[in-house]
Write a protein that holds these residues in place. Sequence first.
Motif, mmCIF file in Angstrom:
data_model
loop_
_atom_site.group_PDB
_atom_site.id
_atom_site.type_symbol
_atom_site.label_atom_id
_atom_site.label_comp_id
_atom_site.label_asym_id
_atom_site.label_seq_id
_atom_site.Cartn_x
_atom_site.Cartn_y
_atom_site.Cartn_z
ATOM 1 N N GLY A 127 -43.545 30.206 -48.471
ATOM 2 C CA GLY A 127 -42.046 30.685 -47.967
ATOM 3 C C GLY A 127 -41.791 30.232 -46.337
ATOM 4 O O GLY A 127 -41.252 31.043 -45.961
ATOM 5 N N ILE A 128 -42.526 29.227 -46.030
ATOM 6 C CA ILE A 128 -42.080 28.629 -44.808
ATOM 7 C C ILE A 128 -41.687 27.176 -44.893
ATOM 8 O O ILE A 128 -42.673 26.118 -44.777
ATOM 9 C CB ILE A 128 -43.488 28.764 -43.777
ATOM 10 N N PRO A 129 -40.447 26.769 -45.367
ATOM 11 C CA PRO A 129 -40.006 25.731 -45.510
ATOM 12 C C PRO A 129 -39.954 24.660 -44.341
ATOM 13 O O PRO A 129 -39.815 25.211 -43.159
ATOM 14 C CB PRO A 129 -38.680 25.850 -45.978
ATOM 15 N N GLY A 130 -40.416 23.532 -44.347
ATOM 16 C CA GLY A 130 -40.462 22.603 -43.212
ATOM 17 C C GLY A 130 -38.974 22.570 -42.556
ATOM 18 O O GLY A 130 -37.914 22.432 -43.078
ATOM 19 N N GLY A 131 -38.931 22.925 -41.194
ATOM 20 C CA GLY A 131 -37.705 22.732 -40.343
ATOM 21 C C GLY A 131 -37.041 24.115 -40.651
ATOM 22 O O GLY A 131 -36.186 24.305 -39.756
ATOM 23 N N GLY A 132 -37.512 24.991 -41.021
ATOM 24 C CA GLY A 132 -36.689 26.295 -41.156
ATOM 25 C C GLY A 132 -37.115 27.037 -39.824
ATOM 26 O O GLY A 132 -38.036 26.731 -39.080
ATOM 27 N N VAL A 133 -36.584 28.389 -39.698
ATOM 28 C CA VAL A 133 -36.740 29.269 -38.585
ATOM 29 C C VAL A 133 -38.122 29.492 -38.449
ATOM 30 O O VAL A 133 -38.700 29.513 -37.385
ATOM 31 C CB VAL A 133 -35.934 30.368 -38.746
ATOM 32 N N ALA A 134 -39.064 29.810 -39.502
ATOM 33 C CA ALA A 134 -40.243 30.538 -39.252
ATOM 34 C C ALA A 134 -41.080 29.332 -38.974
ATOM 35 O O ALA A 134 -42.158 29.506 -38.033
ATOM 36 C CB ALA A 134 -40.633 30.898 -40.672
ATOM 37 N N ALA A 135 -40.848 28.007 -39.508
ATOM 38 C CA ALA A 135 -41.804 26.742 -39.049
ATOM 39 C C ALA A 135 -41.384 26.433 -37.519
ATOM 40 O O ALA A 135 -42.267 26.095 -36.944
ATOM 41 C CB ALA A 135 -41.275 25.614 -40.077
ATOM 42 N N LEU A 136 -40.227 26.573 -37.168
ATOM 43 C CA LEU A 136 -39.907 26.309 -35.634
ATOM 44 C C LEU A 136 -40.399 27.076 -34.815
ATOM 45 O O LEU A 136 -41.054 26.722 -33.716
ATOM 46 C CB LEU A 136 -38.371 26.214 -35.538
ATOM 47 N N ARG A 137 -40.776 28.309 -35.235
ATOM 48 C CA ARG A 137 -41.472 29.368 -34.422
ATOM 49 C C ARG A 137 -43.084 29.101 -34.338
ATOM 50 O O ARG A 137 -43.851 28.977 -33.306
ATOM 51 C CB ARG A 137 -41.136 30.705 -34.736
ATOM 52 N N LEU A 138 -43.650 28.866 -35.642
ATOM 53 C CA LEU A 138 -45.030 28.827 -35.631
ATOM 54 C C LEU A 138 -45.662 27.357 -35.407
ATOM 55 O O LEU A 138 -46.518 27.511 -34.589
ATOM 56 C CB LEU A 138 -45.316 28.927 -37.078
ATOM 57 N N PHE A 139 -44.875 26.315 -35.241
ATOM 58 C CA PHE A 139 -45.273 24.991 -34.759
ATOM 59 C C PHE A 139 -44.426 24.774 -33.394
ATOM 60 O O PHE A 139 -43.906 23.483 -33.400
ATOM 61 C CB PHE A 139 -45.155 24.154 -35.838
ATOM 62 N N ALA A 140 -44.676 25.566 -32.537
ATOM 63 C CA ALA A 140 -44.084 25.238 -31.268
ATOM 64 C C ALA A 140 -44.888 25.580 -30.089
ATOM 65 O O ALA A 140 -46.185 26.142 -30.491
ATOM 66 C CB ALA A 140 -42.916 26.326 -30.927
#
Length: 354
Positions: A341-354
């Motif tokens: 449920g964390i697609p690449g480039g999505g809001v959640a991914a941008l937060r987690l991989f910052a």
Amino acid sequence: MSEFHWITLGLGAALVGAVWGFNAWQEWRFKKRAAAAFARSHPDVLLDTPKNMVRQGETGMRLEPTLEPAATVLGEPLAPVPEMVDLADSVALAVAILDPALDYVAEVHPGDLVDYAAVPSIEVGKRVRVLGLSDADEWEVIRPGHRYQEFRIGLQLVDRQGPVSEAQLVMFCEQVNAFADAQGGVATFPRREDKLRVAQQLDGFCAEVDMLIGLNVVSSRNPFALSRVVAMAEAAGLVLETDGVFHARSDSGKPLFTLADRHHRPLDALDDTPSVTLLLDVPRVAGGEQAFDRMADLAQQMALTLGGDLVDDDNRSLKPADLAAIRKQLVSIYAKMDDRGIPGGGVAALRLFA
């Protein structure tokens, strides 16, 4: 005792009883207010959000990318999120700001309306966002000139520096409690033990998919004239930005990959360069397989046209079969992210991989 002493003693007892009664009434009022907040009939845009499967991630060693360690590259700025969350809007708008699956969310119920200027800056080494419930009953990111009747304060559980620690959670709770006390209110928190476990699991999942792919074009003889590098980059649709790096972006402006000097020098300050690097930050890119195809095609064209060699970070030659193997690995990574449920480039991914 004289009559005067009896009167003084009686007045003192009455005063003590009045103070005790007032404190008891205050405590009852705050508890009633907190209970009412939890019992609101309107939908809770944060806590009623369906949970994705990221909480069931398995812990593992931090994945060292095949070609480039992700930790060496600074994350792009966080994607903009809506500043106002209307309760009638989609739940997804609120999740873009605070998500119980990604954040440790505290609630603060003050004794009265609180001005923006009275909200302290909470610093614990992880991202913190504050939502306020305005006097119009709308949740929004707090802003100057506004007053709020309740707050939700979220501490992000995981980023590229790892999971939140117990010490950071304790510091966060202490600062939130101090804010609530200063406003004559109460604060409520999730169980720290549960959230620490969630953070470890989430970080384990992130470790499995965190990869930065680098393709290097290295001169086998003379350095590449920068004019030729620029011409090829611009012909491929890349734009030289203020950081001295060429960026490939989607039609909507989202980052896909970059083209930079291999030694991290701004390209607009060079006349030539012995090598360039094309980089793809895997979890932060939507449609990463197509972005990789475009990046690999440009890398191969540059190697052929400029008379260079296409190599990995250990200067080992990269053949078409090697690029195909990398792409296959990418497909697997993006499938894992979608399943969580964390697609690449999505809001959640941008937060987690910052």
